[in-house]
Design a protein around this motif. Structure first.
Motif, PDB file in Angstrom:
ATOM      1  N   HIS A 140       0.888  -1.246   0.018  1.00  0.00           N
ATOM      2  CA  HIS A 140       0.105   0.073  -0.057  1.00  0.00           C
ATOM      3  C   HIS A 140       0.865   1.142   0.096  1.00  0.00           C
ATOM      4  CE1 HIS A 140      -3.103  -2.473   2.301  1.00  0.00           C
ATOM      5  NE2 HIS A 140      -3.227  -2.933   0.935  1.00  0.00           N
ATOM      6  N   VAL A 141       1.142   1.935  -1.017  1.00  0.00           N
ATOM      7  CA  VAL A 141       1.979   3.011  -1.399  1.00  0.00           C
ATOM      8  C   VAL A 141       1.013   4.128  -2.070  1.00  0.00           C
ATOM      9  CG1 VAL A 141       4.092   3.743  -2.338  1.00  0.00           C
ATOM     10  CG2 VAL A 141       3.704   1.335  -1.507  1.00  0.00           C
ATOM     11  N   ALA A 142       1.331   5.405  -1.455  1.00  0.00           N
ATOM     12  CA  ALA A 142       0.812   6.486  -1.997  1.00  0.00           C
ATOM     13  C   ALA A 142       2.154   7.568  -2.478  1.00  0.00           C
ATOM     14  CB  ALA A 142       0.030   7.315  -1.202  1.00  0.00           C
ATOM     15  N   PHE A 143       2.147   7.910  -3.517  1.00  0.00           N
ATOM     16  CA  PHE A 143       3.525   8.355  -4.174  1.00  0.00           C
ATOM     17  C   PHE A 143       2.938   9.882  -4.637  1.00  0.00           C
ATOM     18  CE2 PHE A 143       6.091   9.203  -7.982  1.00  0.00           C
ATOM     19  CZ  PHE A 143       7.484   9.702  -7.430  1.00  0.00           C
ATOM     20  N   LEU A 144       3.721  10.719  -4.293  1.00  0.00           N
ATOM     21  CA  LEU A 144       3.500  12.034  -4.639  1.00  0.00           C
ATOM     22  C   LEU A 144       4.337  12.470  -5.677  1.00  0.00           C
ATOM     23  CD1 LEU A 144       1.905  14.798  -3.972  1.00  0.00           C
ATOM     24  CD2 LEU A 144       4.295  15.301  -2.753  1.00  0.00           C
ATOM     25  N   LYS A 145       3.483  12.538  -6.888  1.00  0.00           N
ATOM     26  CA  LYS A 145       4.117  12.709  -8.419  1.00  0.00           C
ATOM     27  C   LYS A 145       4.469  14.236  -8.552  1.00  0.00           C
ATOM     28  CE  LYS A 145       3.543  11.049 -13.034  1.00  0.00           C
ATOM     29  NZ  LYS A 145       4.030  12.214 -13.900  1.00  0.00           N
ATOM     30  N   VAL A 146       5.581  14.659  -8.409  1.00  0.00           N
ATOM     31  CA  VAL A 146       6.315  16.010  -8.282  1.00  0.00           C
ATOM     32  C   VAL A 146       6.703  16.102 -10.049  1.00  0.00           C
ATOM     33  CG1 VAL A 146       8.034  17.579  -7.510  1.00  0.00           C
ATOM     34  CG2 VAL A 146       6.939  15.884  -5.867  1.00  0.00           C
ATOM     35  N   HIS A 147       6.056  17.328 -10.357  1.00  0.00           N
ATOM     36  CA  HIS A 147       6.501  17.765 -11.599  1.00  0.00           C
ATOM     37  C   HIS A 147       7.666  17.968 -12.097  1.00  0.00           C
ATOM     38  CE1 HIS A 147       1.999  18.820 -11.509  1.00  0.00           C
ATOM     39  NE2 HIS A 147       1.849  18.838 -12.623  1.00  0.00           N
ATOM     40  N   LYS A 148       8.377  17.359 -13.275  1.00  0.00           N
ATOM     41  CA  LYS A 148       9.470  17.451 -13.633  1.00  0.00           C
ATOM     42  C   LYS A 148      10.588  17.114 -12.527  1.00  0.00           C
ATOM     43  CE  LYS A 148      10.146  17.757 -17.176  1.00  0.00           C
ATOM     44  NZ  LYS A 148       9.737  16.460 -18.143  1.00  0.00           N
ATOM     45  N   ALA A 149      10.542  15.878 -11.913  1.00  0.00           N
ATOM     46  CA  ALA A 149      11.386  15.396 -11.086  1.00  0.00           C
ATOM     47  C   ALA A 149      11.719  14.027 -11.093  1.00  0.00           C
ATOM     48  CB  ALA A 149      11.079  15.886  -9.637  1.00  0.00           C
ATOM     49  N   GLY A 150      11.704  13.502 -12.261  1.00  0.00           N
ATOM     50  CA  GLY A 150      11.629  12.054 -12.403  1.00  0.00           C
ATOM     51  C   GLY A 150      10.361  11.197 -12.100  1.00  0.00           C
ATOM     52  N   SER A 151       9.196  11.845 -11.784  1.00  0.00           N
ATOM     53  CA  SER A 151       8.167  11.048 -11.269  1.00  0.00           C
ATOM     54  C   SER A 151       7.445  10.374 -12.364  1.00  0.00           C
ATOM     55  CB  SER A 151       6.980  12.136 -10.646  1.00  0.00           C
ATOM     56  OG  SER A 151       6.925  13.079 -11.724  1.00  0.00           O
ATOM     57  N   THR A 152       7.380  10.627 -13.465  1.00  0.00           N
ATOM     58  CA  THR A 152       6.716   9.634 -14.442  1.00  0.00           C
ATOM     59  C   THR A 152       7.429   8.217 -14.509  1.00  0.00           C
ATOM     60  OG1 THR A 152       5.900  11.470 -15.649  1.00  0.00           O
ATOM     61  CG2 THR A 152       6.050   9.385 -16.718  1.00  0.00           C
ATOM     62  N   THR A 153       8.829   8.368 -14.438  1.00  0.00           N
ATOM     63  CA  THR A 153       9.721   7.036 -14.185  1.00  0.00           C
ATOM     64  C   THR A 153       9.337   6.396 -13.035  1.00  0.00           C
ATOM     65  OG1 THR A 153      11.481   8.107 -15.533  1.00  0.00           O
ATOM     66  CG2 THR A 153      11.853   6.164 -14.016  1.00  0.00           C
ATOM     67  N   MET A 154       8.929   7.118 -11.862  1.00  0.00           N
ATOM     68  CA  MET A 154       8.565   6.540 -10.746  1.00  0.00           C
ATOM     69  C   MET A 154       7.114   5.840 -10.914  1.00  0.00           C
ATOM     70  SD  MET A 154      10.896   5.944  -8.501  1.00  0.00           S
ATOM     71  CE  MET A 154       9.917   5.550  -7.205  1.00  0.00           C
ATOM     72  N   GLN A 155       6.226   6.611 -11.437  1.00  0.00           N
ATOM     73  CA  GLN A 155       4.783   6.366 -11.506  1.00  0.00           C
ATOM     74  C   GLN A 155       4.975   4.976 -12.299  1.00  0.00           C
ATOM     75  OE1 GLN A 155       2.522   8.351 -14.611  1.00  0.00           O
ATOM     76  NE2 GLN A 155       0.869   8.551 -13.080  1.00  0.00           N
ATOM     77  N   ASN A 156       5.743   4.848 -13.270  1.00  0.00           N
ATOM     78  CA  ASN A 156       5.581   3.446 -14.058  1.00  0.00           C
ATOM     79  C   ASN A 156       6.231   2.430 -13.395  1.00  0.00           C
ATOM     80  OD1 ASN A 156       4.780   4.830 -16.437  1.00  0.00           O
ATOM     81  ND2 ASN A 156       6.437   5.064 -17.640  1.00  0.00           N
ATOM     82  N   LEU A 157       7.142   2.564 -12.522  1.00  0.00           N
ATOM     83  CA  LEU A 157       7.811   1.576 -11.739  1.00  0.00           C
ATOM     84  C   LEU A 157       6.658   1.046 -10.586  1.00  0.00           C
ATOM     85  CD1 LEU A 157      10.955   1.729  -9.843  1.00  0.00           C
ATOM     86  CD2 LEU A 157       9.173   0.813  -8.580  1.00  0.00           C
ATOM     87  N   PHE A 158       5.768   2.123  -9.947  1.00  0.00           N
ATOM     88  CA  PHE A 158       4.739   1.797  -9.120  1.00  0.00           C
ATOM     89  C   PHE A 158       3.657   0.920  -9.578  1.00  0.00           C
ATOM     90  CE2 PHE A 158       6.511   5.243  -6.444  1.00  0.00           C
ATOM     91  CZ  PHE A 158       6.776   4.244  -5.364  1.00  0.00           C
ATOM     92  N   PHE A 159       3.251   1.281 -11.177  1.00  0.00           N
ATOM     93  CA  PHE A 159       2.305   0.769 -11.657  1.00  0.00           C
ATOM     94  C   PHE A 159       2.597  -0.634 -12.065  1.00  0.00           C
ATOM     95  CE2 PHE A 159       0.049   4.858 -13.572  1.00  0.00           C
ATOM     96  CZ  PHE A 159      -0.300   5.225 -12.452  1.00  0.00           C
ATOM     97  N   ARG A 160       3.825  -0.897 -12.474  1.00  0.00           N
ATOM     98  CA  ARG A 160       4.204  -2.258 -12.842  1.00  0.00           C
ATOM     99  C   ARG A 160       4.191  -3.218 -11.708  1.00  0.00           C
ATOM    100  NH1 ARG A 160       9.793  -1.803 -13.886  1.00  0.00           N
ATOM    101  NH2 ARG A 160      10.306  -2.663 -11.976  1.00  0.00           N
ATOM    102  N   PHE A 161       4.685  -2.657 -10.603  1.00  0.00           N
ATOM    103  CA  PHE A 161       4.556  -3.277  -9.238  1.00  0.00           C
ATOM    104  C   PHE A 161       3.205  -3.714  -9.034  1.00  0.00           C
ATOM    105  CE2 PHE A 161       3.886  -3.711  -4.666  1.00  0.00           C
ATOM    106  CZ  PHE A 161       4.976  -4.440  -4.114  1.00  0.00           C
ATOM    107  N   GLY A 162       2.077  -2.668  -9.083  1.00  0.00           N
ATOM    108  CA  GLY A 162       0.825  -3.147  -8.955  1.00  0.00           C
ATOM    109  C   GLY A 162       0.191  -4.307  -9.825  1.00  0.00           C
ATOM    110  N   LEU A 163       0.723  -4.126 -10.909  1.00  0.00           N
ATOM    111  CA  LEU A 163       0.083  -5.161 -11.946  1.00  0.00           C
ATOM    112  C   LEU A 163       0.810  -6.461 -11.467  1.00  0.00           C
ATOM    113  CD1 LEU A 163       0.241  -3.183 -15.323  1.00  0.00           C
ATOM    114  CD2 LEU A 163      -1.858  -3.800 -14.163  1.00  0.00           C
TER     115      LEU A 163
END
Length: 236
Positions: A4-27
């Motif tokens: 159970h992880v809530a990630f704060l996606k900060v603009h232009k700080a590598g956050s889309t790379t992290m978003q994809n990592l969290f989504f892949r983990f969830g899948l």
């Protein structure tokens, strides 16, 4: 293993790379990923994609403005919060070029292309007068700082964030941050393998000390040299 992880996606700080990592983990682990009904920004509860009765969300990693009660309402009570930051000067330069060229943001398009970033920084009252924008106090806005916050209140709010987030990653120490996250969440090495995403290339831009001082005076942030930013982050 933390699921159970809530990630704060900060603009232009590598956050889309992290978003994809969290989504892949969830899948991979058959978890419920919280997504807005449209786009990539969650403003309110009625934007959430519906779930079956009795189910809950496990992963959140989309753009929003942080507010503790809001975040706590999205996932189960045992969820952890993770954020990310970037050295401010490089973030501002990257954001200015990205939002001008990719999203064609109006105020950035009006700035003369010759000496573009230098014009933005040297003439903020003309080109970037607001307290928050794509190029002004963006990380603060994402982390829930309020417009017009006094300098005397900044430290108190940072202490509050420190008590609420399990980990804040540092983009300039991305791999090291991921290893720390892996250990804290008890994830596997395969869970943190990544591909860089949504990175925008632009001409190399160097600011002089006067321009960095100008940024400091027009943005409420004390980390205006990369060395100082990394030194303070690494010292905790």
């Amino acid at each position: 293993m933390t699921t159970h992880v809530a990630f704060l996606k900060v603009h232009k700080a590598g956050s889309t790379t992290m978003q994809n990592l969290f989504f892949r983990f969830g899948l991979k682990h058959n978890l419920n990923i919280l997504l807005p009904k449209t786009r990539n920004y969650l403003h309110s509860a009625d934007q959430k994609m519906p779930l079956k009765n009795g189910e809950h969300y496990d992963i959140f990693a989309c753009h929003t403005v942080y507010e503790k009660e809001w975040f706590d309402s999205l996932l189960p009570a045992d969820s952890v919060k993770i954020g990310i930051v970037r050295e401010p000067v490089s973030r501002i330069i990257s954001s200015a070029c990205y939002y001008r060229d990719v999203f064609h943001v109006g105020y950035l398009k009006k700035i003369p292309r010759e000496n573009f970033v230098h014009n933005l920084i040297n003439y903020p009252s003309h080109y970037d007068p607001g307290f928050f924008s794509h190029t002004r106090n963006t990380m603060g806005k994402d982390f829930g700082f309020k417009s017009g916050i006094r300098r005397t209140q900044v430290k108190r709010y940072l202490d509050k964030l420190n008590s609420e987030f399990l980990l804040v990653l540092i983009m300039e120490r991305f791999d090291e941050s991921l290893v720390m996250m892996k250990r804290l969440l008890n994830w596997s090495l395969s869970d943190i393998i990544y591909l860089k995403t949504n990175s925008y290339k632009h001409n190399h831009i160097v600011l002089n000390d006067t321009e960095i001082a100008k940024l400091k005076s027009t943005n409420d942030n004390r980390y205006w040299h990369p060395e100082a930013f990394l030194r303070d982050c690494e010292s905790g």
